[in-house]
Each structure stands twice: as C-alpha cells, then as structure tokens.
Design a protein around this motif. Structure first.
Motif, mmCIF file in Angstrom:
data_model
loop_
_atom_site.group_PDB
_atom_site.id
_atom_site.type_symbol
_atom_site.label_atom_id
_atom_site.label_comp_id
_atom_site.label_asym_id
_atom_site.label_seq_id
_atom_site.Cartn_x
_atom_site.Cartn_y
_atom_site.Cartn_z
ATOM 1 N N ARG A 21 0.823 -1.209 0.000
ATOM 2 C CA ARG A 21 0.000 0.000 0.000
ATOM 3 C C ARG A 21 0.857 1.259 0.000
ATOM 4 N N LEU A 22 2.000 1.209 0.682
ATOM 5 C CA LEU A 22 2.878 2.370 0.773
ATOM 6 C C LEU A 22 3.726 2.568 -0.487
ATOM 7 N N ALA A 23 3.906 1.514 -1.263
ATOM 8 C CA ALA A 23 4.730 1.599 -2.471
ATOM 9 C C ALA A 23 3.963 2.296 -3.597
ATOM 10 N N THR A 24 4.720 2.976 -4.457
ATOM 11 C CA THR A 24 4.084 3.597 -5.627
ATOM 12 C C THR A 24 3.871 2.579 -6.745
ATOM 13 N N HIS A 25 4.801 1.625 -6.853
ATOM 14 C CA HIS A 25 4.695 0.556 -7.848
ATOM 15 C C HIS A 25 5.164 -0.752 -7.214
ATOM 16 N N VAL A 26 4.574 -1.847 -7.627
ATOM 17 C CA VAL A 26 4.968 -3.166 -7.115
ATOM 18 C C VAL A 26 5.319 -4.065 -8.305
ATOM 19 N N LEU A 27 6.570 -4.508 -8.342
ATOM 20 C CA LEU A 27 7.002 -5.444 -9.378
ATOM 21 C C LEU A 27 6.970 -6.859 -8.802
ATOM 22 N N VAL A 28 6.285 -7.747 -9.478
ATOM 23 C CA VAL A 28 6.152 -9.136 -9.023
ATOM 24 C C VAL A 28 6.903 -10.020 -10.007
ATOM 25 N N ASP A 29 7.551 -11.094 -9.488
ATOM 26 C CA ASP A 29 8.463 -11.831 -10.357
ATOM 27 C C ASP A 29 7.856 -12.966 -11.165
ATOM 28 N N SER A 30 6.540 -13.135 -11.127
ATOM 29 C CA SER A 30 5.902 -14.081 -12.044
ATOM 30 C C SER A 30 4.420 -13.754 -12.160
ATOM 31 N N PRO A 31 3.822 -14.023 -13.332
ATOM 32 C CA PRO A 31 2.388 -13.768 -13.500
ATOM 33 C C PRO A 31 1.517 -14.545 -12.517
ATOM 34 N N SER A 32 1.868 -15.806 -12.248
ATOM 35 C CA SER A 32 1.028 -16.598 -11.344
ATOM 36 C C SER A 32 1.130 -16.106 -9.908
ATOM 37 N N GLN A 33 2.309 -15.616 -9.510
ATOM 38 C CA GLN A 33 2.424 -15.063 -8.163
ATOM 39 C C GLN A 33 1.627 -13.757 -8.058
ATOM 40 N N ARG A 34 1.657 -12.948 -9.100
ATOM 41 C CA ARG A 34 0.875 -11.719 -9.097
ATOM 42 C C ARG A 34 -0.610 -12.037 -8.960
ATOM 43 N N ASP A 35 -1.088 -13.026 -9.715
ATOM 44 C CA ASP A 35 -2.499 -13.422 -9.612
ATOM 45 C C ASP A 35 -2.830 -13.856 -8.184
ATOM 46 N N PHE A 36 -1.919 -14.631 -7.579
ATOM 47 C CA PHE A 36 -2.125 -15.102 -6.210
ATOM 48 C C PHE A 36 -2.215 -13.928 -5.234
ATOM 49 N N LEU A 37 -1.303 -12.964 -5.367
ATOM 50 C CA LEU A 37 -1.276 -11.817 -4.455
ATOM 51 C C LEU A 37 -2.491 -10.908 -4.649
ATOM 52 N N VAL A 38 -2.944 -10.766 -5.888
ATOM 53 C CA VAL A 38 -4.148 -9.962 -6.146
ATOM 54 C C VAL A 38 -5.367 -10.639 -5.529
ATOM 55 N N ARG A 39 -5.492 -11.956 -5.716
ATOM 56 C CA ARG A 39 -6.632 -12.694 -5.138
ATOM 57 C C ARG A 39 -6.607 -12.634 -3.617
ATOM 58 N N ALA A 40 -5.407 -12.614 -3.035
ATOM 59 C CA ALA A 40 -5.275 -12.579 -1.577
ATOM 60 C C ALA A 40 -5.474 -11.172 -1.014
ATOM 61 N N GLY A 41 -5.632 -10.187 -1.878
ATOM 62 C CA GLY A 41 -5.837 -8.819 -1.416
ATOM 63 C C GLY A 41 -4.577 -8.149 -0.903
ATOM 64 N N VAL A 42 -3.415 -8.657 -1.299
ATOM 65 C CA VAL A 42 -2.145 -8.085 -0.832
ATOM 66 C C VAL A 42 -1.709 -6.927 -1.724
ATOM 67 N N VAL A 43 -1.857 -7.091 -3.036
ATOM 68 C CA VAL A 43 -1.524 -6.020 -3.978
ATOM 69 C C VAL A 43 -2.729 -5.779 -4.878
ATOM 70 N N SER A 44 -2.773 -4.621 -5.490
ATOM 71 C CA SER A 44 -3.854 -4.324 -6.426
ATOM 72 C C SER A 44 -3.383 -4.626 -7.848
ATOM 73 N N ALA A 45 -4.313 -4.999 -8.686
ATOM 74 C CA ALA A 45 -3.981 -5.281 -10.077
ATOM 75 C C ALA A 45 -3.466 -4.037 -10.779
ATOM 76 N N LYS A 46 -3.986 -2.872 -10.385
ATOM 77 C CA LYS A 46 -3.604 -1.623 -11.039
ATOM 78 C C LYS A 46 -2.176 -1.229 -10.700
ATOM 79 N N LYS A 47 -1.753 -1.458 -9.458
ATOM 80 C CA LYS A 47 -0.432 -1.003 -9.015
ATOM 81 C C LYS A 47 0.682 -1.992 -9.341
ATOM 82 N N SER A 48 0.368 -3.253 -9.561
ATOM 83 C CA SER A 48 1.396 -4.278 -9.722
ATOM 84 C C SER A 48 1.582 -4.659 -11.186
ATOM 85 N N ARG A 49 2.777 -5.156 -11.487
ATOM 86 C CA ARG A 49 3.061 -5.628 -12.837
ATOM 87 C C ARG A 49 4.230 -6.606 -12.811
ATOM 88 N N VAL A 50 4.363 -7.363 -13.896
ATOM 89 C CA VAL A 50 5.458 -8.321 -14.070
ATOM 90 C C VAL A 50 6.293 -7.861 -15.247
#
Length: 268
Positions: A21-50
C-alpha cells in the motif's frame, strides 16, 4: 506467509499489505504469483506488474549453457558414471523447499534404478543433511553433496534433470538457469514454478508435498530418455526466447522510463 498458519500468517500477510500500500509501484516476479497476491488482497492489479515474462533478472544464456567437457569433468570429480541419470537439486536446504520429499522420492527411485544418482547443491540452513542421508541410506552410495558453490552452472552441466519440489516459490530462477543448460525440470505445481516450467514441454509438474507423485514424475524421466532429451532441448529454447537477461533488463529500463520524470538527471 503462504505456507504459514495462524498468527504468523496474519502478521506476515499484514506486513506485505502495508508495504504494497505504501509503495508507488509493485514489481512481481511471475504472473502466477501476481495473480495469487491480487486474489489474496495483498496487492492491487492496477499497481502491480510483471517485467517481460517473469523472473527477477532473467538468465545469462552465455554463462548457463550445455558443456559436454565440463559434464565429463564434474562427473569424474564426483565419481558419477557417464551413463548415470543425475537428478539435481540447487538451493537452500529447507523443509519448505521440499528437500526431504525429494530425498524420500529418490530413496524409492534409487532402489529400482541402479544408475540413478541424486546431486544436492546449496547451503544447509536447517541442518537437514543428516536427515537426507538417513532417508537415502539404502542408496547412500549414489547420493552426492556439493555444498555451497559459486558456479552452479557447472553442476547443472553434469546433471540430467533438475528437481524443485518447493512448497512456495516466487518464480524459480534455478529452473530457467537449468533450462538454459539444456536440462528439463520436475517441479511442484505451485504459483511461480508453473511460470518457469511448461508442463509436458520443458518438464513435469507434481503435486506439492506429494512424495508418490514426485516419485512418479522422476520415474517418467528415468524411463523415457527420448522425452527427457526433447524436453531439455525445448527448455533451452524457451529460456533464451522468454527469459534471457537482455529481455528482462530491457523491460526494467522501459519500466523506469515510464515512471521516472523526464527532467530527472537534466537539472543544471
């Protein structure tokens, strides 16, 4: 926190949420991990990318490449016959990396195949070496420990199949490094690893924590040399096309260019 429960899981997951939440951008190291984190409510789809197709920095395909002469020398050094099939683990010795599952699966495999070897490379962070040796005691003569090494590509060149039976993994860079050397992988069917292994094409996926399934996939690699070699060739091509360090670095520079103001660095 993905493999934790109770208060530990809650605290670690909350910490990740706050950081994201405090970060301006979140880089995630794999598409499947990003999907997992978005589903878990940890990161937003809009702020994160691979970046590109995943991984942290890609793979150096010049450093990680097939080397028949190195394969021969390392096998001689480790007293492994040329005709042996070598399963390789590279990483930290930790329970949640699945190293004990691998030991149990190899213990079963080794009793049926006298030319199967297990080579384990990496630091023993949890003192699991003696337990691995105990589990593999019936086939101890074909178990090799290399310790913590500076050049893992040398041991990959000497191997036939990489094993990554982890319970959690952001991406599994070791898989694409081994792939670049031309060896397929057997890995757990979890987020992160599923981006690094294309099931049936560059390797095989097993149910995480399921020793019987891990053993069955290792057995398939033993029984079908033609498929094993084909998957290794496919893995090398895929590593170069989708995960080269040049591709990931280019994506990182493009990302910086899109978020850093153009005036930065041009102040008189």
């Amino acid at each position: 926190w993905a493999t934790r429960s109770g208060l530990a899981r809650l605290l670690l997951k909350t910490a990740d949420r706050v950081l994201a939440r405090l970060a301006t951008h979140v880089l995630v190291d794999s598409p499947s991990q990003r999907d997992f984190l978005v589903r878990a409510g940890v990161v937003s789809a809009k702020k994160s990318r691979v970046l590109a197709n995943g991984s942290i920095c890609g793979v150096d395909t010049l450093r990680f490449r097939p080397d028949p002469e190195l394969r021969r020398r390392i096998r001689q050094l480790l007293d492994i016959p040329e005709g042996a099939v070598v399963f390789l683990y590279v990483g930290r010795f930790k329970v949640d990396k699945g190293v004990l599952d691998l030991a149990r699966a190899f213990g079963r495999l080794g009793t049926d195949y006298g030319h199967a070897f297990l080579l384990v490379v990496g630091p023993d962070e949890e003192g699991l070496g003696p337990r691995i040796q105990e589990i593999c005691s019936p086939v101890a003569g074909r178990l090799r420990f290399a310790g913590c090494v500076a050049a893992p590509q040398q041991y990959m060149a000497a191997a036939d199949v990489l094993c990554l039976p982890s319970y959690r993994e952001g991406f599994g860079s070791v898989v694409i490094e081994a792939a670049s050397v031309g060896i397929p992988a057997v890995g757990s069917n979890i987020y992160g690893v599923t981006d690094a292994i294309e099931s049936g094409v560059t390797g095989l996926l097993h149910i995480a924590g399921d020793v019987a399934d891990l053993h069955s996939k290792m057995k398939l690699m033993m029984d079908d040399q033609e498929s094993r070699l084909r998957m290794g060739a496919n893995a090398r091509l895929r590593a170069g096309r989708r995960f080269s360090k040049e591709l990931v670095t280019s994506a990182l520079l493009e990302f910086y260019g899109s978020v850093v103001p153009k005036t930065v660095g041009h102040v008189a």
